[in-house]
Design an enzyme around this catalytic site. Structure first.
Site, PDB file in Angstrom:
ATOM      1  CB  SER A 145       5.135  -1.950  12.014  1.00 37.40           C
ATOM      2  OG  SER A 145       4.470  -0.100  12.740  1.00 37.40           O
ATOM      3  CE  LYS A 182       0.024   3.390   4.542  1.00 38.10           C
ATOM      4  NZ  LYS A 182       0.067   3.559   6.305  1.00 38.10           N
ATOM      5  CG  ASN A 219      -1.001   1.062   1.433  1.00 40.80           C
ATOM      6  OD1 ASN A 219      -1.460   2.070   0.439  1.00 40.80           O
ATOM      7  ND2 ASN A 219      -2.170   1.120   2.635  1.00 40.80           N
ATOM      8  CD  GLU A 239      -3.635   5.282   6.905  1.00 41.28           C
ATOM      9  OE1 GLU A 239      -2.864   5.180   4.916  1.00 41.28           O
ATOM     10  OE2 GLU A 239      -2.355   4.550   7.299  1.00 41.28           O
ATOM     11  CD  GLU A 264      -3.626  -2.950   7.225  1.00 43.25           C
ATOM     12  OE1 GLU A 264      -1.915  -2.993   6.640  1.00 43.25           O
ATOM     13  OE2 GLU A 264      -4.392  -1.924   6.896  1.00 43.25           O
ATOM     14  N   GLY A 269       2.340   2.200  10.585  1.00 44.21           N
ATOM     15  CA  GLY A 269       2.974   3.702  10.333  1.00 44.21           C
ATOM     16  C   GLY A 269       3.632   3.991  11.877  1.00 44.21           C
ATOM     17  CG  HIS A 294      -6.280   2.187   4.981  1.00 45.15           C
ATOM     18  ND1 HIS A 294      -5.300   2.402   6.042  1.00 45.15           N
ATOM     19  CD2 HIS A 294      -4.767   0.839   4.910  1.00 45.15           C
ATOM     20  CE1 HIS A 294      -4.601   2.534   6.524  1.00 45.15           C
ATOM     21  NE2 HIS A 294      -4.130   1.024   5.639  1.00 45.15           N
TER      22      HIS A 294
HETATM   23  C1  PEP Z   1      -0.683  -0.171   6.159  1.00 44.70           C
HETATM   24  O1  PEP Z   1      -0.604   1.047   5.720  1.00 44.70           O
HETATM   25  O2  PEP Z   1      -1.562  -0.887   5.828  1.00 44.70           O
HETATM   26  C2  PEP Z   1       0.234  -0.423   6.816  1.00 44.70           C
HETATM   27  C3  PEP Z   1       0.500  -1.524   7.376  1.00 44.70           C
HETATM   28  O3  PEP Z   1       0.939   0.466   6.927  1.00 44.70           O
HETATM   29  P1  PEP Z   1       2.741   0.219   7.604  1.00 44.70           P
HETATM   30  O4  PEP Z   1       3.490  -0.618   7.286  1.00 44.70           O
HETATM   31  O5  PEP Z   1       3.758   1.325   7.100  1.00 44.70           O
HETATM   32  O6  PEP Z   1       2.243   0.208   9.001  1.00 44.70           O
END
Ligand code: PEP
Length: 255
Positions: free
Chosen positions: A214, A11, A9, A98, A168, A174, A96
Site C-alpha cells: 500500500s 499483477k 508490479n 501472492e 512486503e 493491497g 511475491h
Molecule cells: C505488491 O503487489 O507488491 C504490492 C505492494 O501491492 P500494493 O502496492 O497494491 O499493496
C-alpha cells in the site's frame, strides 16, 4: 551509495491497449528522474513484448512477475529466464506474497527460481514478508529471517550482489494499510544486519531493500526518508502513470 529503485508490479491487470498506454505514460512522466532513480515496470507475461516496445529507448527497465527455474522442456504453462531475457526483461519478481500464499510456492522453489534468475543474468526482486498473525505473535523477524536464509541458500556473496530484497508485509499488500515508516525501517534494518551476517557488511551496505505494501503518492516520501528504505515495490498505485511518477519523484527528492 544505493540508488533508489521503484518497481511497479502490475499483477494480473491491464489489457493489450492499457498496458501499452501505461508503459508509455511511465516512460514519459518519469524521464527526468531516471538519473537519480532506477525504475522498472512488471506487466503480465503476455504484455511484456508490447510494453517493451512502448518503453522505446527509455531507461525504465522491464520486469516479469515470476519465472520458472528450468531452462526449457516439458513444463506446461511455465516461462524460463531465457524467454524473459529474449523479450527484453532486465528484472524478475520472485517469491511475491501472492505466489507464496495463493499459489503456495515454497521457500525451496523460490530458492531455485532465485538461483536460476541470477545465473541467467536477470536482476531478481526477492520478496519477503510476514502475515498479520505472525506479526501479532511477535514472529516478524523469525519469519523474514527464515525466508531470506532459505531463499538465498547456496547463493554466493558474488551472486547475491545482484539481488534486490523487497520487504512486503502481507497484511499491507493491497489492503490500503501500509506499514508505518518506523515499522518498515525496523525490518529493513534487521534485514541489512542479517545480510551482513550471512555475507558481509559491504554487501549489506550496498544491497537495495525496497518496501512494498500500500505504498502510494501520499506516503512515498515519508517511507523513502527512512535510512534503510531504498525503494518501493508498488502494486495498485503503479497502475496510474501519474501516481507512479509522483512516487518516483518522491524517491528522487528523498535521497
Ligand atoms: C505488491 O503487489 O507488491 C504490492 C505492494 O501491492 P500494493 O502496492 O497494491 O499493496
Amino acid at each position: 551509495m544505493r540508488k533508489p529503485f521503484i518497481g511497479g508490479n502490475w499483477k494480473m491487470n491491464t489489457d493489450s491497449k492499457s498496458a501499452v498506454e501505461l508503459a508509455k505514460g511511465v516512460a514519459e512522466k518519469c524521464a527526468s528522474y531516471l538519473s537519480k532513480v532506477d525504475v522498472a515496470v512488471c506487466p503480465p507475461f503476455v504484455y511484456l513484448p508490447a510494453a517493451k516496445a512502448a518503453l522505446g529507448n527509455s531507461a525504465v527497465g522491464l520486469g516479469a512477475q515470476d519465472v520458472y527455474f528450468e531452462a526449457k522442456g516439458a513444463f506446461t504453462g511455465e516461462v524460463s529466464c531465457g524467454m524473459l531475457k529474449d523479450v527484453g526483461c532486465k528484472y524478475v519478481i520472485i517469491g511475491h506474497s501472492e505466489r507464496r500464499h495463493v499459489i503456495k510456492e515454497t521457500d525451496a522453489l523460490i530458492n531455485k527460481k532465485l538461483t536460476a534468475a541470477i545465473d541467467a543474468g536477470l536482476l531478481p526482486i526477492f520478496c519477503v514478508g510476514e502475515l498479520l498473525e505472525e506479526r501479532n505473535a511477535g514472529k516478524t523477524e523469525a519469519v523474514v529471517t527464515e525466508q531470506i536464509q532459505k531463499g538465498m541458500a547456496g547463493i554466493s556473496a558474488e551472486k547475491a550482489k545482484t539481488v534486490v530484497i523487497a520487504y512486503e508485509p502481507v497484511w499491507a499488500i493491497g489492503t490500503g494499510v501500509n506499514a508505518s515508516p518506523e515499522q518498515a525501517q525496523d525490518v529493513h534494518f534487521m534485514i541489512r544486519q542479517l545480510i551482513a551476517k550471512m555475507y558481509n557488511k559491504d554487501l549489506a551496505d550496498n544491497m537495495v531493500i525496497q518496501y512494498g505494501g500500500s505504498a502510494k503518492p501520499d506516503n512515498a516520501a515519508v517511507l523513502m526518508a527512512k535510512p534503510d528504505i531504498d525503494g518501493l515495490l508498488v502494486g495498485g498505485a503503479s497502475l496510474k502513470a501519474d501516481d507512479f511518477a509522483a512516487m518516483i519523484k518522491a524517491a528522487a527528492e528523498a535521497k
